[in-house]
Scaffold this motif. Sequence first.
Motif, PDB file in Angstrom:
ATOM      1  N   THR A   1       0.840  -1.194   0.000  1.00 35.50           N
ATOM      2  CA  THR A   1       0.000   0.000   0.000  1.00 35.50           C
ATOM      3  C   THR A   1       0.875   1.244   0.000  1.00 35.50           C
ATOM      4  OG1 THR A   1      -0.090  -0.013   2.391  1.00 35.50           O
ATOM      5  CG2 THR A   1      -1.893  -1.112   1.231  1.00 35.50           C
ATOM      6  N   THR A   2       0.395   2.240  -0.664  1.00 36.90           N
ATOM      7  CA  THR A   2       1.116   3.503  -0.739  1.00 36.90           C
ATOM      8  C   THR A   2       0.505   4.475   0.251  1.00 36.90           C
ATOM      9  OG1 THR A   2       1.515   3.112  -3.073  1.00 36.90           O
ATOM     10  CG2 THR A   2       1.817   5.356  -2.272  1.00 36.90           C
ATOM     11  N   ARG A   3       1.356   5.053   1.082  1.00 39.20           N
ATOM     12  CA  ARG A   3       0.894   6.077   2.017  1.00 39.20           C
ATOM     13  C   ARG A   3       1.035   7.432   1.376  1.00 39.20           C
ATOM     14  NH1 ARG A   3       3.236   6.004   7.891  1.00 39.20           N
ATOM     15  NH2 ARG A   3       1.974   7.851   7.950  1.00 39.20           N
ATOM     16  N   TRP A   4       0.035   8.255   1.573  1.00 41.32           N
ATOM     17  CA  TRP A   4       0.095   9.614   1.051  1.00 41.32           C
ATOM     18  C   TRP A   4       1.058  10.422   1.904  1.00 41.32           C
ATOM     19  CZ3 TRP A   4      -1.040  14.309   3.351  1.00 41.32           C
ATOM     20  CH2 TRP A   4      -1.043  15.397   2.492  1.00 41.32           C
ATOM     21  N   ALA A   5       1.856  11.240   1.264  1.00 43.01           N
ATOM     22  CA  ALA A   5       2.762  12.137   1.966  1.00 43.01           C
ATOM     23  C   ALA A   5       2.626  13.522   1.343  1.00 43.01           C
ATOM     24  CB  ALA A   5       4.202  11.651   1.851  1.00 43.01           C
ATOM     25  N   PRO A   6       2.496  14.551   2.155  1.00 36.71           N
ATOM     26  CA  PRO A   6       2.333  15.901   1.607  1.00 36.71           C
ATOM     27  C   PRO A   6       3.601  16.358   0.884  1.00 36.71           C
ATOM     28  CG  PRO A   6       2.742  16.018   3.950  1.00 36.71           C
ATOM     29  CD  PRO A   6       2.594  14.556   3.610  1.00 36.71           C
ATOM     30  N   ALA A   7       3.419  17.171  -0.120  1.00 40.37           N
ATOM     31  CA  ALA A   7       4.566  17.773  -0.798  1.00 40.37           C
ATOM     32  C   ALA A   7       5.179  18.808   0.141  1.00 40.37           C
ATOM     33  CB  ALA A   7       4.126  18.418  -2.102  1.00 40.37           C
ATOM     34  N   LYS A   8       6.448  19.024   0.007  1.00 42.10           N
ATOM     35  CA  LYS A   8       7.173  19.976   0.850  1.00 42.10           C
ATOM     36  C   LYS A   8       6.507  21.351   0.838  1.00 42.10           C
ATOM     37  CE  LYS A   8      11.962  21.010   1.272  1.00 42.10           C
ATOM     38  NZ  LYS A   8      13.238  21.045   0.557  1.00 42.10           N
ATOM     39  N   LYS A   9       6.148  21.838  -0.347  1.00 40.43           N
ATOM     40  CA  LYS A   9       5.545  23.173  -0.456  1.00 40.43           C
ATOM     41  C   LYS A   9       4.228  23.253   0.301  1.00 40.43           C
ATOM     42  CE  LYS A   9       3.274  22.135  -4.735  1.00 40.43           C
ATOM     43  NZ  LYS A   9       2.538  22.565  -5.813  1.00 40.43           N
ATOM     44  N   ASP A  10       3.454  22.160   0.335  1.00 38.56           N
ATOM     45  CA  ASP A  10       2.175  22.172   1.047  1.00 38.56           C
ATOM     46  C   ASP A  10       2.376  22.264   2.555  1.00 38.56           C
ATOM     47  OD1 ASP A  10       0.742  21.988  -1.350  1.00 38.56           O
ATOM     48  OD2 ASP A  10       0.834  19.795  -1.320  1.00 38.56           O
ATOM     49  N   THR A  11       3.331  21.521   3.091  1.00 35.14           N
ATOM     50  CA  THR A  11       3.621  21.574   4.526  1.00 35.14           C
ATOM     51  C   THR A  11       4.145  22.953   4.907  1.00 35.14           C
ATOM     52  OG1 THR A  11       4.082  19.205   4.599  1.00 35.14           O
ATOM     53  CG2 THR A  11       4.989  20.538   6.390  1.00 35.14           C
ATOM     54  N   LEU A  12       5.044  23.487   4.091  1.00 35.89           N
ATOM     55  CA  LEU A  12       5.603  24.813   4.377  1.00 35.89           C
ATOM     56  C   LEU A  12       4.549  25.902   4.278  1.00 35.89           C
ATOM     57  CD1 LEU A  12       8.969  24.340   2.505  1.00 35.89           C
ATOM     58  CD2 LEU A  12       8.699  24.686   4.978  1.00 35.89           C
ATOM     59  N   ARG A  13       3.691  25.825   3.277  1.00 31.79           N
ATOM     60  CA  ARG A  13       2.618  26.825   3.143  1.00 31.79           C
ATOM     61  C   ARG A  13       1.653  26.758   4.319  1.00 31.79           C
ATOM     62  NH1 ARG A  13       1.328  25.996  -3.272  1.00 31.79           N
ATOM     63  NH2 ARG A  13       3.056  27.274  -4.032  1.00 31.79           N
ATOM     64  N   ALA A  14       1.326  25.557   4.781  1.00 29.26           N
ATOM     65  CA  ALA A  14       0.425  25.415   5.926  1.00 29.26           C
ATOM     66  C   ALA A  14       1.048  26.017   7.186  1.00 29.26           C
ATOM     67  CB  ALA A  14       0.076  23.947   6.150  1.00 29.26           C
ATOM     68  N   LEU A  15       2.326  25.762   7.405  1.00 31.02           N
ATOM     69  CA  LEU A  15       3.010  26.360   8.559  1.00 31.02           C
ATOM     70  C   LEU A  15       3.067  27.875   8.430  1.00 31.02           C
ATOM     71  CD1 LEU A  15       6.046  24.040   9.373  1.00 31.02           C
ATOM     72  CD2 LEU A  15       4.182  24.674  10.892  1.00 31.02           C
ATOM     73  N   ALA A  16       3.402  28.364   7.242  1.00 33.82           N
ATOM     74  CA  ALA A  16       3.464  29.816   7.022  1.00 33.82           C
ATOM     75  C   ALA A  16       2.110  30.458   7.291  1.00 33.82           C
ATOM     76  CB  ALA A  16       3.936  30.113   5.600  1.00 33.82           C
ATOM     77  N   THR A  17       1.040  29.831   6.830  1.00 33.55           N
ATOM     78  CA  THR A  17      -0.309  30.360   7.056  1.00 33.55           C
ATOM     79  C   THR A  17      -0.622  30.419   8.545  1.00 33.55           C
ATOM     80  OG1 THR A  17      -1.065  29.539   4.920  1.00 33.55           O
ATOM     81  CG2 THR A  17      -2.760  29.961   6.594  1.00 33.55           C
ATOM     82  N   GLU A  18      -0.277  29.361   9.276  1.00 34.28           N
ATOM     83  CA  GLU A  18      -0.524  29.331  10.721  1.00 34.28           C
ATOM     84  C   GLU A  18       0.281  30.407  11.442  1.00 34.28           C
ATOM     85  OE1 GLU A  18       0.424  26.334  14.392  1.00 34.28           O
ATOM     86  OE2 GLU A  18      -0.367  25.436  12.557  1.00 34.28           O
TER      87      GLU A  18
END
Length: 187
Positions: A2-19
């Motif tokens: 099974t393949t686990r979903w992993a967020p793209a780097k830009k998505d994690t960084l954008r979410a942190l920046a938004t917070e």
Amino acid sequence: MTTRWAPAKKDTLRALATEILHNYSRGRAFVAVDGPAGAGQSAFADDLAAALVEAGHAAFRASVADFGRPRGKGGAVADGEPAPVDGALLRRVLVEPFRLGGSTAWVPAAFDSASQREVEPRWVTGPDDALLVVDGEALGRPELAGLWNYTVWVTPGGGRGGLRAVATAVVDVSDPEHPRRVFDDAC
């Protein structure tokens, strides 16, 4: 398999920046990027600062390693221990001037750990609404405690430990291209 979903780097960084910007978009604030030795704090801090700029906010970078002490002046450390920081120098030329805002300039680096020498100060200014992203190791140690408004703990995996428990956000960087936020509250 099974393949686990992993967020793209830009998505994690954008979410942190938004917070971060949700809480600290006005005035000056400090974002610490902490973690165990070799966790990639500096690279992650560079990427986070870029994400904050991409979001339209002024962000600057510094590293506590650039405020170290020369060997022989409290600079020698045991294996596994964070390098000593000249906390008074860090506060005097970086923290306090940055907090003043306005046209007050600050120094983002005062020491070159490779050559074990002080460096010529380079003064930087910025707008009143700005963030300073600072990377290092053990940023919650007594001489640095209370300086940071928001702390990101980067970890290459593994369990809780060190100052991770007091971080605002925990990010698993075991796959640097797919870092993921970890919510491991103890409550």
